[in-house]
Scaffold this motif. Structure first.
Motif, mmCIF file in Angstrom:
data_model
loop_
_atom_site.group_PDB
_atom_site.id
_atom_site.type_symbol
_atom_site.label_atom_id
_atom_site.label_comp_id
_atom_site.label_asym_id
_atom_site.label_seq_id
_atom_site.Cartn_x
_atom_site.Cartn_y
_atom_site.Cartn_z
ATOM 1 N N TRP A 20 -4.825 -2.306 -13.589
ATOM 2 C CA TRP A 20 -5.471 -1.476 -12.570
ATOM 3 C C TRP A 20 -4.635 -0.213 -12.409
ATOM 4 C CZ3 TRP A 20 -10.112 -1.595 -10.378
ATOM 5 C CH2 TRP A 20 -10.829 -2.791 -10.413
ATOM 6 N N ASP A 21 -5.277 0.936 -12.612
ATOM 7 C CA ASP A 21 -4.597 2.225 -12.436
ATOM 8 C C ASP A 21 -5.170 2.920 -11.210
ATOM 9 O OD1 ASP A 21 -3.344 1.544 -14.753
ATOM 10 O OD2 ASP A 21 -4.403 2.988 -16.028
ATOM 11 N N PHE A 22 -4.282 3.481 -10.379
ATOM 12 C CA PHE A 22 -4.666 4.150 -9.141
ATOM 13 C C PHE A 22 -4.321 5.626 -9.229
ATOM 14 C CE2 PHE A 22 -4.139 -0.240 -8.119
ATOM 15 C CZ PHE A 22 -4.948 -0.525 -7.025
ATOM 16 N N GLN A 23 -5.203 6.450 -8.657
ATOM 17 C CA GLN A 23 -4.941 7.877 -8.563
ATOM 18 C C GLN A 23 -5.183 8.360 -7.140
ATOM 19 O OE1 GLN A 23 -6.381 10.766 -11.276
ATOM 20 N NE2 GLN A 23 -6.029 9.556 -13.113
ATOM 21 N N THR A 24 -4.211 9.104 -6.607
ATOM 22 C CA THR A 24 -4.401 9.880 -5.390
ATOM 23 C C THR A 24 -3.952 11.300 -5.702
ATOM 24 O OG1 THR A 24 -2.191 9.619 -4.426
ATOM 25 C CG2 THR A 24 -3.757 7.814 -4.080
ATOM 26 N N ALA A 25 -4.076 12.189 -4.734
ATOM 27 C CA ALA A 25 -3.632 13.568 -4.960
ATOM 28 C C ALA A 25 -2.120 13.631 -5.131
ATOM 29 C CB ALA A 25 -4.059 14.449 -3.790
ATOM 30 N N ASP A 26 -1.399 12.593 -4.675
ATOM 31 C CA ASP A 26 0.070 12.630 -4.717
ATOM 32 C C ASP A 26 0.675 11.788 -5.822
ATOM 33 O OD1 ASP A 26 0.148 14.252 -2.370
ATOM 34 O OD2 ASP A 26 -0.210 12.459 -1.151
ATOM 35 N N MET A 81 3.466 -13.905 -13.377
ATOM 36 C CA MET A 81 3.515 -14.358 -11.991
ATOM 37 C C MET A 81 3.114 -13.274 -10.994
ATOM 38 S SD MET A 81 4.100 -17.405 -11.061
ATOM 39 C CE MET A 81 4.602 -17.065 -9.380
ATOM 40 N N GLY A 82 3.169 -12.056 -11.392
ATOM 41 C CA GLY A 82 2.860 -10.967 -10.478
ATOM 42 C C GLY A 82 2.501 -9.709 -11.242
ATOM 43 N N TRP A 83 2.641 -8.577 -10.570
ATOM 44 C CA TRP A 83 2.252 -7.299 -11.152
ATOM 45 C C TRP A 83 3.475 -6.446 -11.461
ATOM 46 C CZ3 TRP A 83 -2.744 -5.719 -12.264
ATOM 47 C CH2 TRP A 83 -3.770 -6.553 -11.801
ATOM 48 N N GLU A 84 3.385 -5.739 -12.584
ATOM 49 C CA GLU A 84 4.375 -4.725 -12.920
ATOM 50 C C GLU A 84 3.768 -3.360 -12.584
ATOM 51 O OE1 GLU A 84 5.291 -5.191 -17.032
ATOM 52 O OE2 GLU A 84 5.620 -7.361 -16.848
ATOM 53 N N VAL A 85 4.447 -2.581 -11.757
ATOM 54 C CA VAL A 85 3.894 -1.335 -11.239
ATOM 55 C C VAL A 85 4.827 -0.167 -11.564
ATOM 56 C CG1 VAL A 85 3.101 -0.096 -9.183
ATOM 57 C CG2 VAL A 85 2.751 -2.574 -9.363
ATOM 58 N N PHE A 122 0.338 2.906 -12.264
ATOM 59 C CA PHE A 122 -0.139 2.112 -13.398
ATOM 60 C C PHE A 122 0.336 0.677 -13.197
ATOM 61 C CE2 PHE A 122 0.550 6.485 -14.711
ATOM 62 C CZ PHE A 122 -0.690 6.807 -15.249
ATOM 63 N N CYS A 123 -0.625 -0.246 -13.036
ATOM 64 C CA CYS A 123 -0.322 -1.625 -12.670
ATOM 65 C C CYS A 123 -0.761 -2.564 -13.792
ATOM 66 C CB CYS A 123 -1.020 -2.004 -11.374
ATOM 67 S SG CYS A 123 -0.778 -0.801 -10.038
ATOM 68 N N LYS A 124 0.129 -3.459 -14.152
ATOM 69 C CA LYS A 124 -0.118 -4.388 -15.263
ATOM 70 C C LYS A 124 0.183 -5.799 -14.783
ATOM 71 C CE LYS A 124 1.805 -5.437 -19.854
ATOM 72 N NZ LYS A 124 2.771 -4.962 -20.879
ATOM 73 N N LYS A 125 -0.766 -6.723 -14.998
ATOM 74 C CA LYS A 125 -0.610 -8.101 -14.511
ATOM 75 C C LYS A 125 0.372 -8.858 -15.395
ATOM 76 C CE LYS A 125 -1.824 -11.525 -11.788
ATOM 77 N NZ LYS A 125 -3.198 -12.068 -11.810
ATOM 78 N N ASP A 158 1.545 -5.498 -4.307
ATOM 79 C CA ASP A 158 0.481 -6.348 -3.763
ATOM 80 C C ASP A 158 -0.860 -5.720 -4.153
ATOM 81 O OD1 ASP A 158 -0.997 -8.180 -2.427
ATOM 82 O OD2 ASP A 158 -0.086 -7.854 -0.455
ATOM 83 N N ILE A 159 -1.227 -5.835 -5.417
ATOM 84 C CA ILE A 159 -2.389 -5.131 -5.962
ATOM 85 C C ILE A 159 -3.693 -5.721 -5.435
ATOM 86 C CG2 ILE A 159 -3.507 -4.336 -8.070
ATOM 87 C CD1 ILE A 159 -0.650 -3.250 -7.485
ATOM 88 N N SER A 160 -3.737 -7.023 -5.233
ATOM 89 C CA SER A 160 -4.962 -7.655 -4.726
ATOM 90 C C SER A 160 -5.326 -7.098 -3.356
ATOM 91 C CB SER A 160 -4.777 -9.164 -4.651
ATOM 92 O OG SER A 160 -4.562 -9.703 -5.937
ATOM 93 N N ARG A 161 -4.331 -6.973 -2.463
ATOM 94 C CA ARG A 161 -4.606 -6.415 -1.145
ATOM 95 C C ARG A 161 -4.942 -4.924 -1.234
ATOM 96 N NH1 ARG A 161 -3.628 -7.595 4.289
ATOM 97 N NH2 ARG A 161 -3.885 -9.766 3.670
ATOM 98 N N ALA A 162 -4.317 -4.202 -2.160
ATOM 99 C CA ALA A 162 -4.627 -2.776 -2.333
ATOM 100 C C ALA A 162 -6.080 -2.584 -2.764
ATOM 101 C CB ALA A 162 -3.681 -2.158 -3.359
ATOM 102 N N LEU A 163 -6.567 -3.448 -3.661
ATOM 103 C CA LEU A 163 -7.953 -3.336 -4.128
ATOM 104 C C LEU A 163 -8.948 -3.664 -3.017
ATOM 105 C CD1 LEU A 163 -7.599 -4.943 -7.672
ATOM 106 C CD2 LEU A 163 -8.036 -2.536 -7.159
ATOM 107 N N GLU A 164 -8.567 -4.520 -2.083
ATOM 108 C CA GLU A 164 -9.450 -4.861 -0.980
ATOM 109 C C GLU A 164 -9.725 -3.663 -0.073
ATOM 110 O OE1 GLU A 164 -7.697 -8.128 1.042
ATOM 111 O OE2 GLU A 164 -8.074 -9.572 -0.575
#
Length: 485
Positions: free
Chosen positions: A203-209, A219-223, A213-216, A34-40
């Motif tokens: 959209w790529d996300f980074q945390t300390a853990d 119909m949805g996202w590949e993560v 890597f997310c690709k649209k 659910d990348i849209s909600r994650a970006l919010e």
């Protein structure tokens, strides 16, 4: 086909969860794709960035929207539109004062070999040029990021790192997230790629853990989610006010005045004559020069109209705008005339002359000193991942840094001053060597100097002892016999 159906199921599942207001963590949102909600959940500064980019680009200034003047029975007059690059100038001067010379690194504690890995990494990744680029973009757009991509070589399987600068103008959107005490806990960046005839959103996300890597898809996202091998977010997010912050209206006013002056000059660039009707009738072709003009009556008139002289109030306003734009943004004026004679001034005199730039430099240090320190820690963590056998030595390193002065000091005068202090006994040898900054290992240099001094003293004593045991015979000067005539 199964993957496509799975994307549809995931899409409708997320719609159901969101409609019920289910509270999910960022990691759960990424797992649920659910990348849209994650970006919010993350900070979005696109509006501020767009406005800054508009003001930084002269072609998108308000003066470019000046309407043309339509004339009855004639072609429209194209009004002058004269934008200026004030924002670029102010930003470049700000960059010069903070990073005009490379950052100075110094090892305080730790292994020399481990420290060399650190400095070699900076050289290999062109750190000096990339940090300047990141600072320039942050001053122009209010934000940028310096990222270290960690990957494995497809051919050799070797661990590698590639440093890059991210900003809106280079094709990236940035989304940071900070906790209540100002620590960045997440940073995401979006970009697009072309695959065949399709434009793919990422959209790529980074945390300390984790690294996600997310690709649209259609119909949805590949993560894809992987553990973060360094235990740190491998990017530094730069955020600062626009370099020209506070001077936007004055810059706009200056451009409008310049453009209106240009229109006036265009109008009066060709000679304009005023003549009574009877004189005009006697002119066979008034557009041809060198013709005889006949005045037939006492009230006949023919004269050229002179262009209006520049008003004192207009000139005063232009001068005030020029000075106030620079003063309000703490920007020194590096005008050619103002720079004449500066070659003979001392470093203190130059600093006093450009005090505005140094005030702004100290202001920006409040932002960038912490960020450069964080970058240092990221590099050490990355090197510990690349060289696991050197982890202990790397983690025990203590490295300091400082922003170099923008104007190069007279090194000879500096060295002579330090030498005088040492000879007068006001500073120790260790302090003098450190102040000279000629070596990255001042302790070893002091040991070498002391050893050389001891050896020289020993040699001097040995020569003195040998002279006492074997005194040399006195030399008698015997005058030569004169040559007889």
């Amino acid at each position: 086909m199964n993957n496509y159906l799975q994307q549809i199921l995931t899409y409708f599942r997320n719609l159901t969860l969101n409609s019920f207001g289910v509270n999910r963590s960022l990691y759960q949102l990424l797992q649920d794709k659910d990348i849209s909600r994650a970006l919010e959940m993350l900070q979005n500064r696109d509006d501020e960035v767009d406005e800054a980019i508009k003001e930084y680009n002269p072609q998108t200034h308000d003066v470019m929207k000046r309407p043309n003047k339509y004339r009855k029975g004639d072609d429209p007059y194209i009004t002058e539109k004269l934008p200026r690059t004030r924002a670029r100038y102010i930003n470049e001067i700000e960059l010069f004062f903070l990073l005009g010379n490379p950052i100075l690194w110094k090892k305080e504690e730790g292994d020399d070999e481990a420290y060399k890995l650190f400095t070699d990494f900076l050289d290999e990744q062109y750190f000096n040029s990339r940090i300047r680029k990141a600072k320039r973009l942050a001053g122009a757009e209010t934000e940028s990021a310096l990222i270290c991509h960690i990957y494995r070589d497809d051919r050799t399987g070797e661990r590698k790192v590639k440093m890059n600068v991210l900003a809106r103008s280079t094709g990236y959107r940035l989304r940071p997230l900070f906790d209540t005490i100002g620590n960045m806990t997440v940073c995401a960046y979006g970009y697009t790629t072309n695959e065949g005839n399709r434009t793919i959103q990422h959209w790529d996300f980074q945390t300390a853990d984790i690294l996600a890597f997310c690709k649209k898809g259609r119909m949805g996202w590949e993560v894809e989610i992987f553990p973060n091998p360094t235990g740190k977010i491998n990017m530094v997010y730069f955020q600062q006010p626009k370099a020209w912050d506070g001077a936007e209206q004055r810059i706009n006013r200056e451009e409008m005045l310049d453009s209106k002056t240009g229109d006036t000059n265009n109008y009066f660039s060709d000679p304009i004559a005023a003549a009574t009707a009877d004189v005009v009738q006697t002119m066979v072709d008034p557009n041809k020069p060198g013709k005889l003009i006949q005045l037939t009556g006492e009230k006949s008139k023919f004269e050229y109209i002179n262009p209006p002289m520049a008003s004192e109030t207009r000139d005063a306003e232009k001068n005030d705008l020029h000075k106030s734009i620079l003063f309000d943004t703490f920007t020194p004026d590096f005008d050619t005339e103002a720079m004449k004679g500066f070659g003979t001034l001392s470093g203190v005199a130059i600093r006093n002359a450009f005090i505005l730039g140094f005030i702004k430099r100290d202001n920006r240090k409040e932002v960038y000193e912490e960020l450069i320190g964080r970058f240092r820690n990221i590099v050490i963590a990355i090197l510990a991942y690349l060289y696991p056998d050197k982890r202990a030595a790397l983690e025990s390193l203590k490295i300091k840094f400082e922003f170099a002065e923008p104007f190069a000091d007279d090194k000879q005068a500096k060295w002579q001053s330090i030498a005088s202090l040492y000879q007068a006994g006001l500073v120790s040898l260790e302090t003098a060597v450190t102040m000279l900054s000629l070596t990255d290992a001042p302790e070893q240099e002091v040991e070498r100097l002391l050893a050389a001094a001891a050896l020289k003293e020993q040699q001097k004593k040995s020569d003195s002892d040998n002279e006492e045991k074997n005194p040399s015979e006195p030399v008698v000067n015997i005058p030569k016999k004169p040559i007889s005539a």
